[in-house]
Design an enzyme around this catalytic site. Structure first.
Site, PDB file in Angstrom:
ATOM      1  N   LYS A  87      63.522  61.527   5.671  1.00 23.07           N
ATOM      2  CA  LYS A  87      63.723  62.213   4.392  1.00 23.07           C
ATOM      3  C   LYS A  87      65.052  61.782   3.750  1.00 23.07           C
ATOM      4  O   LYS A  87      66.008  61.432   4.447  1.00 23.07           O
ATOM      5  CB  LYS A  87      63.706  63.723   4.653  1.00 23.07           C
ATOM      6  CG  LYS A  87      63.724  64.616   3.421  1.00 23.07           C
ATOM      7  CD  LYS A  87      63.613  66.068   3.878  1.00 23.07           C
ATOM      8  CE  LYS A  87      63.719  67.075   2.739  1.00 23.07           C
ATOM      9  NZ  LYS A  87      63.588  68.472   3.241  1.00 23.07           N
ATOM     10  N   SER A 160      60.035  70.871   0.439  1.00 22.64           N
ATOM     11  CA  SER A 160      60.954  69.783   0.111  1.00 22.64           C
ATOM     12  C   SER A 160      60.706  68.525   0.927  1.00 22.64           C
ATOM     13  O   SER A 160      61.032  67.429   0.486  1.00 22.64           O
ATOM     14  CB  SER A 160      62.408  70.243   0.276  1.00 22.64           C
ATOM     15  OG  SER A 160      62.767  70.400   1.620  1.00 22.64           O
ATOM     16  N   SER A 184      60.281  73.917   5.055  1.00 24.89           N
ATOM     17  CA  SER A 184      60.143  72.660   4.321  1.00 24.89           C
ATOM     18  C   SER A 184      59.565  71.506   5.105  1.00 24.89           C
ATOM     19  O   SER A 184      59.278  70.461   4.533  1.00 24.89           O
ATOM     20  CB  SER A 184      61.498  72.244   3.736  1.00 24.89           C
ATOM     21  OG  SER A 184      61.924  73.167   2.775  1.00 24.89           O
TER      22      SER A 184
END
Length: 449
Positions: A87, A160, A184
């Protein structure tokens, strides 16, 4: 392009463990696997939007070095030569730490995050960084396309760590790292039909991970199977599971009084049946109610918002936040000390409550999403008030507060073809036990209508 005895078309579809084995045994090369993933990303990512930074040149250099180490007979790590990604809020040397904010993609990181270092030490090839919502909050930056759910673009990716979930689900990488502050990792995993693990808080270091709220932040793992999760945990240094009988608990009223979708109820009932038929005892408990989960979730925001305000405040001049992130930061700035202290006290009570539940069981069975993935149009129509996000977090945020490990497990699809998932929550340090139980549920492939 060839890959030894394995046709390249098979490389993105095989398991993490299988690909690692093929590269280790010489049946496939790291260069072939990496080139295949890069070509797949070049073909599909213009529609999926899951990469923030795709580092094709750097990935191929890593793959060439991996093949050279194998040719020299050097000791190989468990992920040797396998292309993975992380990420965008996890530092990768040479790539910017963008955090879903385009203006922050100006300067490359000088060092890897601690978890990135662990991936490299295990031999992984890093393809790049994966897209995320703006600042890790509820909406993606208005100037960029949000990652598209590979099952159906009408469904949102629900969190997210959307880029990691989409990339793993669509076969653009074999596994990925994300972060989970209130759900998330688990919610995007559930929305995209992959496994998403939030480990025990502190299991993996946060050094080099851009914070939102460090007492709630967790580095998480996403993969396409329980076995792949197990391999990734091993590669990152997680301790092995203890071979012991496990007991599962299901809260009373969950299946008939918690306002769940029919598909969520069906998936939970099928999980109970699968455990029981495999010899795993399941007990119904009165110790955990929906009201308690909702109260814990209410305590989450007065802790997260002020921490986010402190994390972003030093860079407000170049932030230019969208309405959702700005509303969170405003809420954090305005949260009184008294409200924060009350939330901290509620958190301590919740932690004690969950520890008491685990005195009599090993694993809790819960939903991830109450009604499945949200429609993209409904997400866009939702206002920017941070409190509007909380109803979707009622089964995930409480375990960021408590720090217990939690795993989203795919459980088929609903009648509309959208993924359905269940959640396993364990005692502190019990990540591998959750993965072990998830293997029991890998047979739940039929639609949970």
């Amino acid at each position: 392009m060839t890959a030894g005895r394995i046709a390249p078309v098979d490389l993105h579809a095989c398991s993490l463990a299988a690909l690692a084995g093929m590269i280790r045994d010489g049946a496939a090369s790291s260069v072939a696997a990496t080139q295949w993933q890069l070509e797949r990303a070049a073909r599909l990512d213009p529609q999926l939007h899951c990469f923030a930074q795709l580092d094709a040149e750097g990935a191929l250099l890593q793959a060439e070095a991996a093949d050279a180490r194998r040719a020299r007979g050097e000791r190989l790590g468990p992920l040797h030569g396998v292309p993975l990604a992380v990420k965008e809020n996890i530092a990768v040397r040479g790539l910017p730490l963008g955090v879903g904010i385009p203006a922050w993609r100006r300067s490359p990181c000088r060092e890897d995050a601690a978890v990135t270092q662990r991936l490299r030490a295990a031999g992984a090839v890093l393809l790049g960084t994966l897209a995320m919502s703006e600042g890790g909050w509820a909406q993606h930056h208005a100037g960029e396309a949000a990652p598209s759910n590979p099952w159906n673009p009408a469904y949102a990716t629900s969190g997210s760590s959307s880029g990691p979930a989409v990339a793993v689900a669509a076969g653009l990488c074999h596994a990925a790292l994300g972060t989970d502050t209130g759900g998330s990792v688990r919610q995007p995993a559930a929305a995209c039909g992959v496994y998403g693990l939030k480990p025990t808080w502190g299991s993996f270091p946060l050094d080099g991970v851009a914070p939102m709220a460090q007492s709630l932040d967790h580095v998480g793992l996403l993969a396409r199977s329980a076995g792949d999760l197990d391999l990734l945990l091993s590669a990152l240094g997680a301790p092995a599971a203890r071979p012991e009988p496990l007991r599962v608990a299901a809260p009373a009223g969950m299946l008939d009084a918690w306002d769940l979708s029919a598909s969520a109820r069906t998936a939970l009932a099928r999980a109970i049946a699968a455990f029981q038929s495999s010899g795993v005892p399941v007990q119904v408990i009165d110790e955990l109610s929906l009201a308690e989960l909702e109260a814990a979730t209410a305590a989450w925001l007065p802790l997260c918002a002020p921490a986010a305000w402190e994390a972003f405040r030093p860079r407000l001049d170049d932030l230019r936040a969208g309405p959702a992130l700005q509303a969170l930061l405003d809420a954090g700035r305005e949260t009184s000390q008294a409200r924060q202290e009350a939330a901290s006290a509620a958190r301590a009570r919740w932690q004690a409550r969950i520890d008491a539940v685990f005195a009599h069981t090993d694993v809790l069975l819960l939903p991830v999403l109450r009604h499945g993935p949200m429609q993209v149009q409904a997400l866009r129509a939702r206002g920017s008030d941070p409190s509007l996000v909380l109803p979707a977090m009622v089964f995930t945020a409480p375990f960021n507060l408590s720090g217990h490990p939690a795993l989203a497990v795919p459980a088929g699809t609903n009648r509309d073809g959208a993924p359905v998932a269940i959640q396993l929550v364990g005692r502190t340090g019990a990540e591998r036990q959750l993965v072990r139980l998830a293997r029991v549920l890998e047979t739940l492939e039929n639609p949970a209508s």
